[in-house]
Design a protein around this motif. Structure first.
Motif, PDB file in Angstrom:
ATOM      1  N   ARG A   1      -6.037   6.317 -12.336  1.00 42.96           N
ATOM      2  CA  ARG A   1      -6.286   5.436 -11.187  1.00 42.96           C
ATOM      3  C   ARG A   1      -4.941   5.297 -10.357  1.00 42.96           C
ATOM      4  NH1 ARG A   1     -10.731   3.901  -8.267  1.00 42.96           N
ATOM      5  NH2 ARG A   1     -10.102   2.230  -7.146  1.00 42.96           N
ATOM      6  N   ASN A   2      -3.672   5.301 -11.199  1.00 44.17           N
ATOM      7  CA  ASN A   2      -2.534   5.301 -10.782  1.00 44.17           C
ATOM      8  C   ASN A   2      -2.335   6.698 -10.215  1.00 44.17           C
ATOM      9  OD1 ASN A   2      -2.081   2.717 -11.434  1.00 44.17           O
ATOM     10  ND2 ASN A   2      -0.186   2.896 -12.233  1.00 44.17           N
ATOM     11  N   ILE A   3      -2.473   7.776 -10.806  1.00 43.33           N
ATOM     12  CA  ILE A   3      -2.241   9.143 -10.224  1.00 43.33           C
ATOM     13  C   ILE A   3      -2.955   9.236  -8.836  1.00 43.33           C
ATOM     14  CG2 ILE A   3      -2.773  11.404 -10.568  1.00 43.33           C
ATOM     15  CD1 ILE A   3      -1.998  11.071 -13.403  1.00 43.33           C
ATOM     16  N   GLU A   4      -4.319   8.591  -8.811  1.00 42.10           N
ATOM     17  CA  GLU A   4      -5.022   8.970  -7.672  1.00 42.10           C
ATOM     18  C   GLU A   4      -4.357   8.083  -6.523  1.00 42.10           C
ATOM     19  OE1 GLU A   4      -9.406   9.870  -9.514  1.00 42.10           O
ATOM     20  OE2 GLU A   4      -8.672   7.926  -9.260  1.00 42.10           O
ATOM     21  N   LEU A   5      -3.980   6.760  -6.950  1.00 41.38           N
ATOM     22  CA  LEU A   5      -3.757   5.887  -5.808  1.00 41.38           C
ATOM     23  C   LEU A   5      -2.208   5.588  -5.265  1.00 41.38           C
ATOM     24  CD1 LEU A   5      -5.601   2.747  -7.069  1.00 41.38           C
ATOM     25  CD2 LEU A   5      -5.802   3.689  -4.759  1.00 41.38           C
ATOM     26  N   LEU A   6      -1.240   6.480  -6.375  1.00 45.21           N
ATOM     27  CA  LEU A   6       0.002   6.071  -5.881  1.00 45.21           C
ATOM     28  C   LEU A   6       0.335   7.145  -4.904  1.00 45.21           C
ATOM     29  CD1 LEU A   6       2.659   4.620  -6.963  1.00 45.21           C
ATOM     30  CD2 LEU A   6       2.977   6.539  -8.419  1.00 45.21           C
ATOM     31  N   ASN A   7       1.184   6.525  -3.975  1.00 42.89           N
ATOM     32  CA  ASN A   7       1.842   7.324  -2.677  1.00 42.89           C
ATOM     33  C   ASN A   7       3.258   7.505  -2.801  1.00 42.89           C
ATOM     34  OD1 ASN A   7       1.986   8.595  -0.390  1.00 42.89           O
ATOM     35  ND2 ASN A   7       1.317   6.963   0.666  1.00 42.89           N
ATOM     36  N   ILE A   8       3.527   8.605  -3.309  1.00 41.71           N
ATOM     37  CA  ILE A   8       4.965   8.848  -3.836  1.00 41.71           C
ATOM     38  C   ILE A   8       5.607   9.192  -2.639  1.00 41.71           C
ATOM     39  CG2 ILE A   8       6.522   9.991  -4.950  1.00 41.71           C
ATOM     40  CD1 ILE A   8       4.382  10.976  -7.391  1.00 41.71           C
TER      41      ILE A   8
END
Length: 477
Positions: free
Chosen positions: A176-183
């Protein structure tokens, strides 16, 4: 009216009918002048366990917010009680008050904190739930078991033990974090890497723990414990309905399935068929014709799996091939796992994946669509898209979309059976009487077309207005 829609997220997070419907309805309500926002289950924080709602991004001037530290989002089942544990340490009330929310419209319970409903109810915010899945009764959302059968009895949780796969909570959180995180900055990137390292360490510890307990998991005692997880899962999510002001069932089929698990006569409800913004009246756009040899082009659109009835459909056509040659089955869907060499190319045409822009060409060459779902479909947008082009259908009684078919006038609704007897009879009827398809097509063009999103949006807003005036029991039957 201040409205917020809770759904699962936009592509690439999620796709499918639920996402399309929630997004398009919110967009249309905004056009009508309402203050509309959207809410999704969001990322998991590294430094804080407090759950709160923060801004995520904007889509066509529609603000989307995310729940930080929501319940675990899973579509592959649950393995322990942390998958359905409420979020008590939260700051939801501040958000709801800040934006003066009047209507909270839910489109799924996945990743939804029960405490959000409790707080919304305390603030006299009206809660609407449109059904799109069966998550409150089935952690795999389809009520379709590992034996490729409709699950009609979960056997006090024991039937769920073998059906649900073991999936790590930490794996789901990481995904979920990989999909949502906007780096966007080095600081965020460093924190993200630190988060991954921390998760990997925990995963390693969990794997060692799992190996130690593997023998225990195979025991009957452990199955009793696991079974209780699934009864508790159901009891937990059924409690959500205590806070809902009205359920909008997207089909009569969905209503009938829900009524097996809920006493819906004690709940306000309404059956309202869903749609999306690209549904228009295209019934006079294509020219509906047959080749001179009366060869019928059947089309199948969807996943090529057992749940959607694809393999049963193939078996039926293989049986009919012995006696009938006036047919072609054109197949649209991801066929990467299909050995196409096993299929007679004189009868089967695999077209692969498609986009909505391809529908004009698809339906221009179609005579009838088959929706042979073995699972309980809550609705089925592809059927709606077909009749928007006046394409007749053969539909399983399991498909919620069947509400929009006039039996033997605009299509065929067949009874579901393990041997596919009625599906075979329905196709055979058309192979021997192709003229019926012309009749179905003409009848589809006669009826008034009220399936567009604008009309539907007005109907939904009307429901909001009714519950906001506390007109209780308006929709109970």
């Amino acid at each position: 009216m201040n409205i917020i829609h809770y759904f699962l997220g936009l592509p690439p997070l999620h796709s499918g009918g639920l996402m399309i419907y929630a997004r398009d309805l919110a967009m249309e309500q905004k056009k009508l002048g309402h203050n509309v926002m959207m809410l999704i289950p969001g990322r998991y924080s590294l430094f804080s366990k407090v759950s709160k709602i923060i801004f995520y991004k904007s889509l066509d001037n529609l603000n989307i917010f995310q729940i930080i530290n929501p319940p675990v989002v899973s579509f592959k089942g649950v393995t322990n009680k942390t998958f359905y544990k409420d979020v008590l340490n939260n700051q939801y009330e501040q958000f709801l008050k800040k934006y003066k929310i009047e209507v909270l419209h839910l489109h799924s319970f996945i990743g939804l904190p029960l405490s959000l409903l409790k707080i919304a109810s305390q603030l006299n915010i009206k809660i609407v739930f449109t059904t799109h899945d069966y998550y409150s009764f089935c952690p795999k959302i389809y009520l379709f078991n590992e034996k490729n059968e409709i699950c009609s009895n979960f056997k006090n949780g024991f039937a769920c033990v073998s059906c649900n796969i073991s999936i790590s909570k930490l794996q789901l959180i990481l995904k979920r974090n990989i999909e949502l995180l906007n780096i966007k900055s080095l600081f965020i990137f460093v924190n993200f890497l630190f988060f991954i390292v921390k998760l990997l360490i925990k995963l390693k510890k969990n794997s060692k723990s799992f190996l130690k307990k593997s023998n225990k998991y195979s025991s009957n005692y452990t199955n009793v414990i696991k079974a209780k997880i699934f009864t508790d899962f159901r009891n937990y999510y059924v409690s959500f309905y205590n806070y809902i002001d009205i359920i909008i069932f997207n089909s009569n089929n969905t209503k009938n399935v829900y009524s097996k698990y809920l006493n819906i006569h004690n709940i306000n409800y309404k059956v309202m068929h869903v749609t999306h913004s690209k549904i228009k009246d295209f019934r006079n756009v294509i020219r509906y014709t047959f080749p001179s040899n009366n060869t019928i082009n059947f089309i199948y659109i969807g996943y090529l799996n057992k749940m959607k009835g694809f393999h049963d459909l193939i078996n039926v056509f293989e049986t009919l091939k012995i006696s009938y040659t006036n047919w072609i089955l054109t197949i649209y869907g991801n066929d990467s796992n299909i050995n196409k060499k096993l299929y007679d190319e004189n009868y089967y045409r695999f077209k692969g994946t498609f986009t909505h822009q391809d529908l004009l060409e698809i339906f221009s060459n179609a005579n009838i669509m088959v929706i042979p779902s073995k699972c309980q479909e809550t609705f089925g947008f592809i059927g709606l898209e077909a009749i928007s082009f006046a394409i007749p259908l053969i539909v399983s009684e399991n498909v919620g979309f069947k509400d929009l078919i006039n039996e033997n006038e605009t299509g065929i609704i067949y009874k579901e059976s393990n041997d596919n007897y009625y599906l075979k009879n329905s196709i055979e009827l058309l192979l021997t009487n192709p003229q019926l398809l012309h009749n179905f097509h003409q009848n589809l063009k006669k009826y008034p077309f009220h399936l567009d999103m604008i009309s539907h949006c007005y109907d939904v807003v009307s429901v909001y207005s009714e519950i906001l005036t506390d007109n209780n029991n308006l929709y109970k039957n």
